[in-house]
Design an enzyme around this catalytic site. Structure first.
Site, PDB file in Angstrom:
ATOM      1  N   LEU A 525       0.813  -1.217   0.000  1.00  0.00           N
ATOM      2  CA  LEU A 525       0.000   0.000   0.000  1.00  0.00           C
ATOM      3  C   LEU A 525       0.843   1.262   0.000  1.00  0.00           C
ATOM      4  O   LEU A 525       0.389   2.314  -0.448  1.00  0.00           O
ATOM      5  CB  LEU A 525      -0.924   0.019   1.222  1.00  0.00           C
ATOM      6  CG  LEU A 525      -1.958  -1.111   1.308  1.00  0.00           C
ATOM      7  CD1 LEU A 525      -2.695  -1.033   2.634  1.00  0.00           C
ATOM      8  CD2 LEU A 525      -2.933  -1.032   0.147  1.00  0.00           C
ATOM      9  N   GLY A 526       2.052   1.197   0.542  1.00  0.00           N
ATOM     10  CA  GLY A 526       2.906   2.372   0.627  1.00  0.00           C
ATOM     11  C   GLY A 526       4.020   2.145   1.619  1.00  0.00           C
ATOM     12  O   GLY A 526       4.235   1.028   2.111  1.00  0.00           O
ATOM     13  N   GLY A 528       6.361   4.306   4.875  1.00  0.00           N
ATOM     14  CA  GLY A 528       6.615   5.471   5.713  1.00  0.00           C
ATOM     15  C   GLY A 528       7.931   5.312   6.442  1.00  0.00           C
ATOM     16  O   GLY A 528       8.750   4.436   6.120  1.00  0.00           O
ATOM     17  N   GLY A 529       8.136   6.152   7.468  1.00  0.00           N
ATOM     18  CA  GLY A 529       9.374   6.088   8.236  1.00  0.00           C
ATOM     19  C   GLY A 529       9.517   4.769   8.973  1.00  0.00           C
ATOM     20  O   GLY A 529      10.621   4.336   9.289  1.00  0.00           O
ATOM     21  N   GLY A 531       8.355   1.740   7.845  1.00  0.00           N
ATOM     22  CA  GLY A 531       8.591   0.652   6.902  1.00  0.00           C
ATOM     23  C   GLY A 531       7.421   0.555   5.946  1.00  0.00           C
ATOM     24  O   GLY A 531       6.629   1.484   5.816  1.00  0.00           O
ATOM     25  N   LYS A 547       1.585  -3.136   9.014  1.00  0.00           N
ATOM     26  CA  LYS A 547       2.689  -2.175   9.062  1.00  0.00           C
ATOM     27  C   LYS A 547       3.943  -2.936   9.497  1.00  0.00           C
ATOM     28  O   LYS A 547       4.043  -3.400  10.633  1.00  0.00           O
ATOM     29  CB  LYS A 547       2.329  -1.083  10.061  1.00  0.00           C
ATOM     30  CG  LYS A 547       3.218   0.129  10.069  1.00  0.00           C
ATOM     31  CD  LYS A 547       2.638   1.159  11.046  1.00  0.00           C
ATOM     32  CE  LYS A 547       3.480   2.395  11.145  1.00  0.00           C
ATOM     33  NZ  LYS A 547       2.913   3.348  12.137  1.00  0.00           N
ATOM     34  N   ASP A 644       2.979  14.095  15.017  1.00  0.00           N
ATOM     35  CA  ASP A 644       3.198  13.921  13.572  1.00  0.00           C
ATOM     36  C   ASP A 644       1.869  13.950  12.827  1.00  0.00           C
ATOM     37  O   ASP A 644       1.615  13.137  11.942  1.00  0.00           O
ATOM     38  CB  ASP A 644       3.933  12.612  13.299  1.00  0.00           C
ATOM     39  CG  ASP A 644       4.582  12.599  11.908  1.00  0.00           C
ATOM     40  OD1 ASP A 644       4.849  11.495  11.389  1.00  0.00           O
ATOM     41  OD2 ASP A 644       4.802  13.690  11.340  1.00  0.00           O
TER      42      ASP A 644
END
Length: 835
Positions: A525-526, A528-529, A531, A547, A644
Site C-alpha cells: 500500500l505504501g 513510511g518512516g 517501513g 505495518k 506527527d
C-alpha cells in the site's frame, strides 16, 4: 376404453409420477426424503438436506448456499431437537404437513403444523425456491401457500424475506442467534421489530434491550447511517394497517448478501467475495459503548467524540458524582426553574441525532415539520419532535411525551432532533446550534478538566498500586506484563491500564505471511518512516493493513512499543483501530483495520481525485479530525500529543470518515503537565510548530499548529511545504497575505466550484490562522476549535502567523523576520538535535 388406451394412460401417469419423484427441487406427497438426499433450487443457488454443524455429530435439516465453498447454513428446521443418528426422514403426511421423523418414523422431530386448506391433501408439495425459501403448497390447479420458511427465520435474513410483523395474523418474523457454532438451537440474542410508535428494530439479550436501529426515516434506519450507502441491495420498508416489515431486494443476483444475528450478540451485514469465496462484514452493530441501549439514562445523550454522557438541553445530571466519573446511567432531570409549557417555550436543535426511543412516541405520517412543531407546542406534555421521513417525502411527524431515552449523536447521518425548552433555557445556547455560550463552555471545560485530572491521578495511583502485586499472577500470553513491551511499574510511559489486554491479538508470522501473499508487491500500500504497509486478508475474511518494521528503519522497537501501548486502549471513531501485532523471529509488525480510501493526502493533493471531495465532505472530515484530536488531548484516559499530525496520517474509511493514524511518535503527558522538551525532534517539516522545530518544545499547542496547517491544506488542496507562488515561500505565508487584504477566499480549491458557503469557508480559514500563530499561548485548544467550528460566535483576530518571511527594499533575497527551519521539504524526521 380398449386395452391400448389403458396402457397409454397408465404409461403417461407412470412417467409423470416418476418425473415428480425425481424432481431436484420438490418433495411431493408420495416421496420420502432421507438423510443423504438433497433438494437443489431451480437455478442452483440453494440446497436443502441433512447436515451436522461444526464438529457436532447431531443431524439437522437445513438450507445452505449451494455454490459457496464453505457450507453456510441460512435456515434450520429442527434447531432445538437434533437427530442423533442418520435415520431421519422428511416427508409430507396425510393432512398435508411437512414432517420430520426419527427412528423409522416412530419419533416426530419437527412439523410445519398447519391445517389443510383443500379437500385433497395428496396434492400438497414442498418446493425449494431460488431465493432460499422453502414453500409448502396445497392444491393442484389453484396452488395455495400454507407455510414457508421465510416466515420462520432462524439466525439469517436473506433478500426477499420480510422482516417484521403481520398485524392481521400476528406473525412476527425475527432472528435468533444459534447457541454456538456446533449447536443451532435458539441462543440468547434476538433481533426483532417493535411496531409500536415509530417502528424500529431492537437487539435483545433474553428480554433485555441491548441496541436499537432507531425509526425508518426514508432510506434507512435513523441510527444506521451506513444503510444510506448500501450498494448491493435495495432496501424497502412497508408500514400500514396490515403489515410492518423491512425487505431487501438484490441489485445484482450474482452478489450474495445476508444479515446474521450471531451467537456473540452482534448483528452483521455480510457479502461474499466471489474470487476467494470469503464472507466480508460490511457493517455490524453494536459497535461502541454509545450503542448500548440507555447508556446514559433519561434526558441525556451519548457522544463518543467528547464526554461520554451529556444532558440534553434544559436538563441536568440526576447524580453529579456518578456523572463526572463517566457513569451517566442515572440520567438527567429537567433543571429547576426551567419547567416548560409557558408562552415563551421554544425548541433547540440537536444535529445528527439518533433520536430517542420511539416505542412510546406518536407518529403522524401526513404532517409537515412546521405543523409538527405547532402540535408539540400545543401539548404541555410534549418534550420534543423530529421528522418521520427525512430522506423520502420530507413529511411525517414524531412527537415524544415522556422522558427521552437512548439518544446518541452520530458523526454522519442521523437527523435533527428538536428539544423543548423555555426562553430562559434557550438563552443559554448560542444562535446556531443553541448549545453553549462562552461562559458556560469555559465553566464546563474547566470543571471537566479538573475532574479528569483528579480522576487520572486516582486511576494512575490505583494502577501503580495494582502493578506491584500482579507480576507473578498474570501469566496470560496476551498480557503486556509478560510481553516484551512491559517496562515495569516505574515506567512513566506505561499506559494506565496494566494487566491482561483483551483488545490486542498476537498474530503468528505464518498467518500474516499468508494474509499478505508473502508480502507481495501487489499488496503493498505504501511506505513510511516505519517501513512498508501491506494489505492483507485474515482467514476469517477480514481485510487488514500490516505495518512492517523494516530492518534499516530509523524507527524501531521503541516506536512500535509506543504505538501499541498508546492505541491499544484508545477507542474512538476518528482513530484508526489497532487489531494486533506480530513479534516473531526478526519480524515486528502492527496489524490495523484496513481503510480502503487510504490517506487524506491521496485525495486533496491529487488533481483528478480532489474534485471527489466537495465542501460538505471536506467540512465533515475537518470535524472528524477535530473530534479525534479533542479525544487525544482532553477526553481520553490519557493526555496524548501526537507529534506527527499531517494529511498522510489521516486515513479515510469506506464512507470517507477520517481516522487519525501513526502513533509511533506520540507522547503521554501527566495530568498537570503542559509541555515537554526533547533533544530528539520528530515529525514532518511543514507541519511542525516553530517552538518544536527550533527548541524541541512540544505540547498540545504544537499539535494544534499541525492541525491548522492541515486545515488550510484541505481548503486550498495545496501542500504547505511545497507552496511557492510568486513571493510566498509557503502556504501559511500566502494565506496570511491574502487575509490582510481581505482576499482569503482566493485560496479556495477551484474544484469546489460553488459547492461551499463563503462565510463557512472564511470561518475555517480564520480558525486555521488562529492555529498557526507563532506563539503557542496564542493558539486555541482543540476544545475551543471544536466550539468555533460549530458555533456562529465572534472569533478573535489572528496574530501574525509563524514562518512569515519578508522581502524588503525590493531585495530579491528573502529576509526572514523570524528564525525558521532551513528546510521545509516533506520529510518525516526521526532524530534532529534541537537548536
Amino acid at each position: 376404453m380398449n386395452l391400448v388406451e389403458k396402457i397409454l394412460i397408465f404409461s403417461v401417469l407412470f412417467l409423470l409420477k416418476r418425473r415428480s419423484c425425481t424432481s431436484i427441487d420438490t418433495i411431493n406427497s408420495i416421496q420420502s426424503f432421507k438423510d443423504g438426499d438433497n433438494l437443489v433450487s431451480k437455478g442452483g443457488s440453494f440446497k436443502l438436506g441433512f447436515f451436522s454443524p461444526g464438529s457436532s455429530s447431531n443431524r439437522y435439516v437445513g438450507i445452505w448456499y449451494n455454490k459457496v465453498k464453505e457450507q453456510t447454513v441460512v435456515w434450520v428446521a429442527n434447531r432445538n431437537k437434533p437427530i442423533t443418528s442418520r435415520t431421519g426422514v422428511l416427508s409430507i403426511n396425510k393432512i398435508g404437513n411437512l414432517v420430520l421423523y426419527d427412528e423409522n418414523r416412530d419419533v416426530l422431530v419437527w412439523t410445519t403444523n398447519v391445517l389443510a386448506t383443500t379437500g385433497t391433501t395428496n396434492e400438497s408439495f414442498a418446493q425449494l425456491l431460488e431465493t432460499g425459501n422453502l414453500v409448502l403448497f396445497q392444491g393442484n390447479k389453484r396452488r395455495v401457500v400454507v407455510w414457508q420458511s421465510f416466515d420462520y427465520p432462524t439466525n439469517t435474513m436473506l433478500p426477499y424475506m420480510k422482516f417484521g410483523v403481520n398485524h392481521r395474523t400476528g406473525l412476527n418474523r425475527f432472528l435468533t442467534s444459534w447457541k454456538s457454532r456446533e449447536d443451532p438451537g435458539i441462543g440468547e440474542y434476538s433481533l426483532k421489530m417493535d411496531p409500536n410508535g415509530a417502528p424500529q428494530l431492537f437487539l435483545f439479550n433474553g428480554s433485555v434491550k441491548v441496541w436499537r436501529t432507531g425509526p425508518w426515516i426514508g432510506q434507512g434506519w435513523n441510527g444506521v447511517p451506513e444503510m444510506k450507502y448500501e450498494l448491493i441491495v435495495n432496501a424497502s420498508y412497508v408500514d400500514n394497517y396490515d403489515e410492518t416489515y423491512r425487505m431487501d431486494t438484490t441489485v445484482n443476483a450474482s452478489i450474495l448478501s445476508r444479515y446474521v444475528m450471531n451467537e456473540s450478540g452482534v448483528v452483521e451485514k455480510l457479502g461474499l467475495v466471489e474470487e476467494d469465496q470469503k464472507w466480508v462484514v460490511y457493517w455490524h452493530a453494536p459497535k461502541s459503548k454509545c450503542d448500548n441501549y440507555d447508556k446514559c439514562g433519561v434526558n441525556s445523550y451519548c457522544d463518543p467524540y467528547s464526554f461520554e454522557c451529556t444532558c440534553l438541553p434544559g436538563s441536568e445530571p440526576n447524580s453529579t458524582g456518578d456523572w463526572y466519573s463517566r457513569d451517566g446511567s442515572k440520567g438527567c432531570t429537567r433543571k429547576r426553574g426551567e419547567q416548560v409549557c409557558r408562552n415563551d417555550d421554544r425548541f433547540t436543535m440537536v444535529e445528527r441525532a439518533k433520536v430517542p426511543d420511539t416505542s412510546l412516541a406518536q407518529v403522524n405520517k401526513s404532517m409537515g415539520t412546521e405543523a409538527c412543531m405547532e402540535l408539540c407546542l400545543r401539548n404541555c406534555s410534549c418534550t420534543g419532535y423530529a421528522s418521520a421521513d427525512v430522506n423520502g417525502t420530507g413529511k411525517g411527524c414524531i412527537t415524544w411525551y415522556e422522558d427521552l431515552i437512548d439518544t446518541t449523536t452520530l458523526l454522519y447521518g442521523g437527523q435533527d432532533l428538536y428539544i423543548r425548552v423555555n426562553a430562559a433555557g434557550l438563552a443559554q445556547f448560542s444562535k446556531k446550534s443553541k448549545w453553549f455560550d462562552h461562559k458556560r463552555l469555559a465553566t464546563i471545560v474547566g470543571v471537566s478538566l479538573a475532574a479528569m485530572l483528579l480522576m487520572l491521578s486516582l486511576v494512575y495511583w490505583l494502577a501503580t498500586k495494582k502493578k506491584k502485586g500482579m507480576g507473578e499472577r498474570n501469566k496470560s500470553p496476551n498480557s503486556f506484563v509478560t510481553s516484551p513491551f512491559y517496562e515495569g511499574p516505574s515506567s512513566k510511559k506505561e499506559i494506565v491500564e496494566s494487566g491482561p489486554n483483551s483488545d490486542i491479538q498476537f498474530f503468528d508470522l505464518s498467518t500474516i505471511v499468508a494474509a499478505t501473499d508473502n508480502f507481495s508487491l501487489a499488496n503493498r500500500l505504501g511506505e513510511g518512516g516505519f517501513g512498508a504497509v501491506y494489505k492483507g486478508r485474515l482467514p476469517n475474511g477480514q481485510e487488514v493493513a500490516v505495518k512492517r518494521l523494516s530492518k534499516n528503519s530509523r524507527q524501531g522497537i521503541e516506536e512500535l512499543k509506543n504505538e501499541v501501548k498508546l492505541i491499544a486502549r484508545l477507542q474512538h471513531r476518528n482513530l484508526v483501530r489497532l487489531l494486533g501485532c506480530c513479534i516473531q523471529e526478526e519480524e515486528k509488525m502492527l496489524i490495523y483495520e484496513y481503510l480502503p480510501n487510504k490517506g487524506l493526502d491521496s485525495f486533496i493533493f491529487d488533481k483528478a481525485k480532489k474534485s471527489m471531495l466537495d465542501w460538505k465532505k471536506r467540512y465533515e472530515i475537518i470535524l472528524g479530525i477535530t473530534r479525534g484530536m479533542l479525544y487525544l488531548h482532553e477526553d481520553s484516559r490519557l493526555k496524548i500529543i501526537h507529534r506527527d499530525l499531517k494529511a498522510s496520517n489521516v486515513l479515510l474509511d469506506a464512507t470517507m470518515n477520517p481516522k487519525i493514524s501513526d502513533f509511533g511518535m506520540a507522547k503521554i503527558f501527566d495530568g498537570d503537565q503542559i509541555e515537554a522538551n526533547t533533544n530528539r525532534v520528530v515529525g514532518t517539516y511543514g507541519y511542525m510548530s516553530p517552538e518544536y522545530a527550533m527548541k524541541g518544545l512540544f505540547s498540545i499547542k504544537s499539535d494544534v499548529f499541525s492541525f491548522g496547517v492541515m486545515l488550510l491544506e484541505i481548503i486550498s488542496a495545496r501542500k504547505n511545504n511545497s507552496y511557492s507562488p510568486e513571493d510566498s515561500l509557503n502556504l501559511i505565508e500566502h494565506v496570511w497575505d491574502l487575509w490582510k487584504e481581505s482576499r482569503a477566499l482566493e485560496i479556495v480549491d477551484l474544484s469546489l466550484g460553488e459547492s461551499y458557503q463563503p462565510h463557512e469557508v472564511l470561518r475555517c480559514i480564520h480558525i486555521g490562522l488562529l492555529c498557526v500563530q507563532e506563539f503557542a499561548a496564542d493558539r486555541p485548544s482543540m476544545s475551543e476549535i471544536a466550539f468555533m467550528l460549530s458555533h456562529d460566535t465572534t472569533l478573535p483576530s489572528p496574530n501574525q502567523s509563524a514562518f512569515i518571511f519578508r522581502r524588503e527594499n525590493n531585495d530579491p533575497v528573502a529576509s526572514p523576520t523570524r528564525v525558521g527551519p532551513s528546510s521545509i521539504n516533506d520529510v518525516t524526521l526521526s532524530a534532529i538535535e534541537a537548536r
